[in-house]
Design a protein around this motif. Structure first.
Motif: not given
Length: 394
Positions: A156-165
């Motif tokens: 999920f972190f990579e799917a959000a391009d590193g934007t998700y906390g």
């Protein structure tokens, strides 16, 4: 004409040769420190030895033994320092014994590892027998679950391009039916070194023109919520740098769903920019009669052309105070997310490249996929288009 070669004085050559001989430092290390070639320095050392007797001063048996002992101790200290430096990047102060065992195990299996296990245990002040006992135990259910969660969290972190906390990733896990606490997600992200991009505070404001509206009320008063779509909107402008110059983005956001319902991008910041954004919003979403359009007091929003459009759409104008960004914080928040999550992490060579990337962010990520904290971590499109479902069911 060929480039001239570097020239060195004899005094400099002798000084470097003496440093190698007197300190027993590797030739490569000294050469790198002074910016000369290793082979060049080796020749200088050989010539220095030849011109100063050709051999080193004889050492006694005890001196040679002491020198070997010091060299061995030096190597040990270097190895320990290198190991502890690696550990400092992973282990924090007060790390558990199990965490230290896990680090030792990871280093033991590293290709080219030379440090024996008993030394690594000594350096981390843990028992060698305890390590082997821990290694022989079957993996606990908790460790297995953390490993499975770590894979999903990274996805999920990579799917959000590193934007998700951790909060948004926890919402993704909950949506797929994976039960865990937000703090567990936070702990695993810290252990996996998954750090989301951080915001940068920056703001350039526009001012009302001399022919602007004298008094336009603030009908929003920092309440950026609505009970249904189409009744309250906010708008603003930002700029994006490219190698070809700036492009400007105007947006219209529905306060109910936080969806960007209208946008316009151009290489100018004239009134047509905000006019096109509001027209696009009116074409793509329902606008109720008497709906509020809120903005700052920039000259484009106070222009007669834009005021006429607001009136023709049967909307009411609302404006915050000049220079007070909190009066339009919903629009500011969107631009903060756009800049932090996409623009500041990208270099745009052309205006067309920047335009495509911004559109991709708005329509391909923000509206359709990005979980919004003010929506209980639901997506803007999901909230916007699900509004009529209860009414239809009734």
């Amino acid at each position: 004409m060929s480039a001239s070669r570097r020239r060195f004085s004899q005094e400099f050559k002798d000084e470097l040769a003496r440093e190698v001989i007197d300190t027993s430092k590797p030739v490569v290390e000294v050469a790198k420190a002074y910016g000369v070639g290793p082979e060049t320095l080796r020749r200088w050392v050989m010539k220095y030895r030849e011109s100063h007797g050709g051999t080193e001063t004889d050492l006694s048996v005890s001196e040679r033994a002491r020198l070997k002992e010091l060299e061995r101790e030096n190597q040990e200290l270097r190895a320990e320092a290198a190991f502890l430096k690696k550990g400092g990047l992973v282990l924090c102060k007060g790390s558990t014994v199990v965490a230290k065992y896990e680090f030792i195990d990871s280093q033991k299996n590293t290709p080219g590892a030379t440090d024996p296990v008993w030394k690594m245990c000594l350096w981390l002040a843990v028992s060698t027998s305890g390590f082997y006992d821990w290694l022989s135990r079957p993996r606990s259910a908790t460790a297995a679950r953390r490993q499975v969660l770590a894979v999903r969290i990274r996805y999920f972190f990579e799917a959000a391009d590193g934007t998700y906390g951790y909060r948004r990733i926890h919402a993704d896990l909950a949506a797929e039916g994976t039960a865990c606490s937000p703090e567990l997600v936070r702990s695993i992200m810290r252990a996996e070194e998954l750090v989301p991009c951080q915001p940068r505070p920056f703001r350039v404001t526009t001012n009302a023109g001399a022919d602007g509206v004298a008094v336009v009320p603030d009908l929003v008063k920092r309440d950026f919520t609505a009970d249904r779509p189409g009744v309250k909107f906010v708008g603003d402008i930002t700029y994006i740098h490219t190698w070809q110059g700036f492009i400007y983005l105007a947006t219209v956001i529905d306060c109910y769903s936080k969806k960007v319902v209208g946008w316009s991008i151009s290489d100018h910041m004239r009134t047509e920019l905000v006019v096109d954004a509001l027209k696009n919003a009116a074409r793509t979403t329902h606008v109720e009669t008497g709906a509020v359009f809120h903005s700052d007091r920039g000259s484009v929003y106070t222009s007669a052309t834009f005021r006429d459009l607001v009136i023709n759409l049967a909307m009411r104008s609302s404006m915050g105070r000049t220079g007070v960004c909190w009066d339009n914080s919903l629009a500011e928040s969107f631009f903060g997310a756009l800049k932090n999550e996409r623009v500041y992490r990208t270099v745009y060579a052309t205006k067309q490249q920047a335009k495509r990337d911004v559109i991709r962010y708005i329509e391909g990520f923000y509206n359709s996929r990005r979980r919004h904290s003010a929506l209980n971590y639901r997506r803007p499109n999901e909230v916007h288009y699900s509004y009529q479902q209860p009414a239809m069911a009734a």
